[in-house]
Design a protein around this motif. Sequence first.
Motif, PDB file in Angstrom:
ATOM      1  N   GLN A  89       0.861  -1.173   0.000  1.00  0.00           N
ATOM      2  CA  GLN A  89       0.000   0.000   0.000  1.00  0.00           C
ATOM      3  C   GLN A  89       0.904   1.232   0.000  1.00  0.00           C
ATOM      4  OE1 GLN A  89      -3.294   0.246  -0.180  1.00  0.00           O
ATOM      5  NE2 GLN A  89      -3.651  -1.967  -0.172  1.00  0.00           N
ATOM      6  N   PRO A  90       0.720   2.141  -0.966  1.00  0.00           N
ATOM      7  CA  PRO A  90       1.554   3.351  -0.980  1.00  0.00           C
ATOM      8  C   PRO A  90       1.314   4.178   0.272  1.00  0.00           C
ATOM      9  CG  PRO A  90      -0.288   3.577  -2.500  1.00  0.00           C
ATOM     10  CD  PRO A  90      -0.278   2.144  -2.051  1.00  0.00           C
ATOM     11  N   THR A  91       2.335   4.897   0.694  1.00  0.00           N
ATOM     12  CA  THR A  91       2.228   5.709   1.900  1.00  0.00           C
ATOM     13  C   THR A  91       1.422   6.976   1.631  1.00  0.00           C
ATOM     14  OG1 THR A  91       4.254   6.943   1.405  1.00  0.00           O
ATOM     15  CG2 THR A  91       4.479   4.893   2.666  1.00  0.00           C
ATOM     16  N   LEU A  92       0.933   7.571   2.703  1.00  0.00           N
ATOM     17  CA  LEU A  92       0.205   8.835   2.596  1.00  0.00           C
ATOM     18  C   LEU A  92       1.119   9.917   2.031  1.00  0.00           C
ATOM     19  CD1 LEU A  92      -2.363  10.474   3.168  1.00  0.00           C
ATOM     20  CD2 LEU A  92      -1.486  10.885   5.486  1.00  0.00           C
ATOM     21  N   GLU A  94       3.284   9.604  -0.271  1.00  0.00           N
ATOM     22  CA  GLU A  94       3.298   9.502  -1.728  1.00  0.00           C
ATOM     23  C   GLU A  94       1.952   9.869  -2.342  1.00  0.00           C
ATOM     24  OE1 GLU A  94       4.023   6.183  -5.296  1.00  0.00           O
ATOM     25  OE2 GLU A  94       4.408   5.661  -3.198  1.00  0.00           O
ATOM     26  N   THR A  95       0.871   9.311  -1.798  1.00  0.00           N
ATOM     27  CA  THR A  95      -0.445   9.516  -2.403  1.00  0.00           C
ATOM     28  C   THR A  95      -0.933  10.956  -2.290  1.00  0.00           C
ATOM     29  OG1 THR A  95      -1.520   8.816  -0.342  1.00  0.00           O
ATOM     30  CG2 THR A  95      -1.144   7.130  -2.021  1.00  0.00           C
ATOM     31  N   SER A  96      -0.429  11.692  -1.304  1.00  0.00           N
ATOM     32  CA  SER A  96      -0.854  13.083  -1.136  1.00  0.00           C
ATOM     33  C   SER A  96      -0.049  14.047  -2.006  1.00  0.00           C
ATOM     34  CB  SER A  96      -0.725  13.501   0.336  1.00  0.00           C
ATOM     35  OG  SER A  96       0.620  13.418   0.767  1.00  0.00           O
ATOM     36  N   ASP A  97       0.957  13.525  -2.697  1.00  0.00           N
ATOM     37  CA  ASP A  97       1.789  14.359  -3.565  1.00  0.00           C
ATOM     38  C   ASP A  97       1.152  14.445  -4.954  1.00  0.00           C
ATOM     39  OD1 ASP A  97       4.076  15.024  -5.478  1.00  0.00           O
ATOM     40  OD2 ASP A  97       5.102  15.161  -3.546  1.00  0.00           O
ATOM     41  N   TYR A 100       1.871  11.785  -7.652  1.00  0.00           N
ATOM     42  CA  TYR A 100       1.524  10.377  -7.409  1.00  0.00           C
ATOM     43  C   TYR A 100       0.912   9.751  -8.655  1.00  0.00           C
ATOM     44  CZ  TYR A 100      -1.208   6.350  -5.863  1.00  0.00           C
ATOM     45  OH  TYR A 100      -1.770   5.101  -5.752  1.00  0.00           O
ATOM     46  N   ASP A 101       1.384   8.547  -8.987  1.00  0.00           N
ATOM     47  CA  ASP A 101       0.902   7.817 -10.154  1.00  0.00           C
ATOM     48  C   ASP A 101       0.617   6.381  -9.725  1.00  0.00           C
ATOM     49  OD1 ASP A 101       0.869   6.171 -12.559  1.00  0.00           O
ATOM     50  OD2 ASP A 101       1.724   7.887 -13.630  1.00  0.00           O
ATOM     51  N   LYS A 102      -0.641   5.963  -9.789  1.00  0.00           N
ATOM     52  CA  LYS A 102      -1.021   4.639  -9.293  1.00  0.00           C
ATOM     53  C   LYS A 102      -0.404   3.506 -10.105  1.00  0.00           C
ATOM     54  CE  LYS A 102      -5.424   4.373 -11.828  1.00  0.00           C
ATOM     55  NZ  LYS A 102      -6.895   4.196 -11.675  1.00  0.00           N
ATOM     56  N   THR A 105       3.631   3.570  -9.041  1.00  0.00           N
ATOM     57  CA  THR A 105       3.953   3.319  -7.637  1.00  0.00           C
ATOM     58  C   THR A 105       4.460   1.906  -7.381  1.00  0.00           C
ATOM     59  OG1 THR A 105       3.153   3.539  -5.362  1.00  0.00           O
ATOM     60  CG2 THR A 105       1.612   2.608  -6.962  1.00  0.00           C
TER      61      THR A 105
END
Length: 279
Positions: A89-92, A94-97, A100-102, A105
Amino acid sequence: MANSNLSNTKKAKNDEFYTQYHDIEKEIAAYIEYNPDVFRGKTLLLPCDDPEWSNFTKFFAQKFAELGLKKLISTSYAVDSKSYKSNYQPTLFETSDPQYDKNKTTKNGKIFTLSRDKSGDGKIDVNDLEWCYLKGDGDFCSDEIKKLRDEADIIITNPPFSLFRDFLAWIMEANKKFVIISNMNAITYKEVFPLIKNNRIWLGAGKNDGRNVWYQVPDNFENYHKEEGGKKYAFVAGTIWFTNIDHGRRHKLLPIMTEAEIIKFGTKSHLESMITMTQ
């Protein structure tokens, strides 16, 4: 709870062992004690790392100004390319940046760099780390990571033990300074022993006595030995540091027993044989 020999880990060739902060701090302190300017003006590369979890990245980012570093580079290996599969699971962070690219990642490695006061608070530290996705998966043998290796002055990391021979050769090929961790059995490898014999590499400053060392492991890791503060830890027997950077322990004289100590602790037969040999 895991079995004691981590057999399942070895079968899966899982190398997700995170070195603890205090172990890194203690080892690096020995090089600084011997030469306070050992890292000054240098570019450090921390490959085979996971910058979001790594204590190597955290340590050198926090000590950036104190050590006088020029640049810090830290790279990770893509999740999809690892032999050990986990419920990633990507970290917060990373995902809040915005970048971020799903898709990237899991397919791409990441690179973190530190070289400037991005925050504008007058100092360079962990808050100034900048990151982006690598073009590839972060394999240290790739041209992308080789280019970073060639840029660096010193390479420091806990590389995959299963790839230690290749990783050390990769460093020596570029004639770089390094501080890395491996299993003590690596001393006997045909690719390693000649380097030690010819004084091109040596053991690090830490206690290289083959003792068990605790490493943090991922949260979904099933093979572990204890859990503290919500984090899982496993101990690995016989891990030691290798380096080609000088430190004070290399120059310490070996302690020799005095005559009084021989009399006190030696057996009579041993003492008599020593006296006979000197006559």
